[in-house]
Design a protein around this motif. Sequence first.
Motif, short mmCIF file in Angstrom:
data_model
loop_
_atom_site.label_atom_id
_atom_site.label_comp_id
_atom_site.label_asym_id
_atom_site.label_seq_id
_atom_site.Cartn_x
_atom_site.Cartn_y
_atom_site.Cartn_z
N HIS A 25 0.80 -1.22 0.00
CA HIS A 25 0.00 0.00 0.00
C HIS A 25 0.84 1.28 0.00
N THR A 26 2.01 1.25 0.63
CA THR A 26 2.80 2.47 0.80
C THR A 26 4.25 2.12 0.47
N TYR A 27 4.68 2.44 -0.74
CA TYR A 27 5.99 2.00 -1.24
C TYR A 27 7.10 2.37 -0.27
N GLY A 28 7.92 1.39 0.07
CA GLY A 28 9.05 1.60 0.96
C GLY A 28 8.72 1.51 2.43
N ARG A 29 7.41 1.44 2.78
CA ARG A 29 7.02 1.42 4.19
C ARG A 29 6.08 0.26 4.53
N ASN A 30 5.95 -0.67 3.62
CA ASN A 30 4.96 -1.72 3.84
C ASN A 30 5.29 -2.64 5.02
N THR A 31 6.54 -2.74 5.40
CA THR A 31 6.90 -3.63 6.51
C THR A 31 6.81 -2.95 7.87
N GLN A 51 0.04 8.85 9.04
CA GLN A 51 0.47 9.65 7.90
C GLN A 51 -0.43 9.38 6.71
N GLY A 52 -0.58 10.39 5.86
CA GLY A 52 -1.26 10.19 4.60
C GLY A 52 -0.31 9.53 3.61
N HIS A 53 -0.87 8.89 2.59
CA HIS A 53 -0.04 8.26 1.55
C HIS A 53 0.95 9.27 0.97
N CYS A 54 0.48 10.51 0.77
CA CYS A 54 1.34 11.54 0.16
C CYS A 54 2.46 12.00 1.09
N ASP A 55 2.39 11.64 2.37
CA ASP A 55 3.51 11.97 3.26
C ASP A 55 4.73 11.13 2.95
N VAL A 56 4.52 10.04 2.19
CA VAL A 56 5.62 9.11 1.93
C VAL A 56 6.03 9.09 0.46
N VAL A 57 5.05 9.12 -0.45
CA VAL A 57 5.35 9.07 -1.88
C VAL A 57 4.60 10.19 -2.59
N PRO A 58 5.08 10.63 -3.76
CA PRO A 58 4.38 11.69 -4.51
C PRO A 58 3.04 11.18 -5.06
N THR A 59 1.96 11.64 -4.50
CA THR A 59 0.63 11.22 -4.90
C THR A 59 -0.39 12.21 -4.34
N GLU A 60 -1.57 12.24 -4.91
CA GLU A 60 -2.66 13.05 -4.35
C GLU A 60 -3.39 12.32 -3.23
N HIS A 96 1.65 12.92 11.94
CA HIS A 96 2.99 13.52 11.91
C HIS A 96 3.35 13.87 10.47
N ARG A 97 3.69 15.13 10.26
CA ARG A 97 4.14 15.61 8.94
C ARG A 97 5.67 15.62 8.92
N SER A 98 6.26 14.76 8.12
CA SER A 98 7.71 14.68 8.03
C SER A 98 8.24 15.82 7.14
N ASN A 99 9.52 16.11 7.28
CA ASN A 99 10.13 17.20 6.51
C ASN A 99 10.15 16.91 5.02
N ASP A 100 10.19 15.64 4.64
CA ASP A 100 10.25 15.29 3.22
C ASP A 100 8.88 14.88 2.67
N SER A 101 7.82 15.32 3.33
CA SER A 101 6.47 14.99 2.89
C SER A 101 6.19 15.57 1.50
N HIS A 102 5.40 14.84 0.72
CA HIS A 102 4.99 15.30 -0.61
C HIS A 102 3.59 15.90 -0.57
N CYS A 103 2.96 15.94 0.60
CA CYS A 103 1.62 16.50 0.72
C CYS A 103 1.67 18.03 0.61
N PRO A 104 0.54 18.66 0.27
CA PRO A 104 0.50 20.13 0.23
C PRO A 104 0.81 20.70 1.61
N PRO A 105 1.38 21.90 1.67
CA PRO A 105 1.63 22.54 2.97
C PRO A 105 0.35 22.58 3.81
#
Length: 285
Positions: free
Chosen positions: A195-201, A245-254, A271-280
């Motif tokens: 569901h969430t690339y790189g974070r599924n485990t 986290q929202g999906h967009c917090d981890v990968v570029p997506t809407e 939690h909003r991480s510094n490298d989040s792809h979500c809108p501000p």
Amino acid sequence: MIWHVVVAIIIVKLTSAENVYCACAVGNAALYREAGRFETLFAVIPTGMCVQYSNGLEFVTVENTTWISLEYGGHSGFADFSLLSPEVWNGVCPTRLREIRAGGSHCPRIVTREEWGARLPSHTIGHLPEIPQYVFIHHGAGSRCHSEDECAAKVRSYQEFHMVTRGWWDIGYSFVVGEDGNVYEARGWDKIGAHTYGRNTVGIGISVIGDFRTQIPDDAALHAVIQLIACGLNTGKIQTNYIIQGHCDVVPTECPGNAFLDIIKSWPHYHRSNDSHCPPLDELS
């Protein structure tokens, strides 16, 4: 002489502890920013959790329901008084989560794979290596559903798309939630998702059926999501210090959609991480 001094210190400590006022959840108690407005739901106090409050509860009655004002996770909200037991304790509020876990889960209705007509996975899917810390929120980005028959059909279509079009071993999510208020078992609590690339485990993925870029999920779906998270906490399926986290917090997506994300951002464990792809965050409201 030394023994008498030690005893005296212990007696002083015991007698100097002040009484504290606790509101203890006798069922999963939903918290709303405004009493009686279910679209303002933002958290659930899990069954068995006790929240400290100052002496003197603030009561509000809306349409025959009595609400009390509490602070939980650093946020103020209102909870249905019938789901809370006011208690007075010496020094600190108790927690009964262990007893609750042993006695019952107080989970939302979870429609099993058999009930919604799931296909068998194409391969054996491994178990999560440890209790997950993350809860990733998604949306299906398609049409919505409001009955069990409609929602079960949507879940089957997700599985078909994931397995046939994308070549995955099974439906990717851990759970799917419909606006009928039901939770649909996908890979479940214990299996590794897709569901969430790189974070599924390290996390579970919860997807709400629908497109929530401009509209929010209905009250039934929001309540089911938060109850499901509380269920995971009560049953030891997610860590107590979990992060949402929202999906967009981890990968570029809407995903999960700006309107939905505007609600999620107010939940205490978001939690909003510094490298989040979500809108501000200030662009969401």
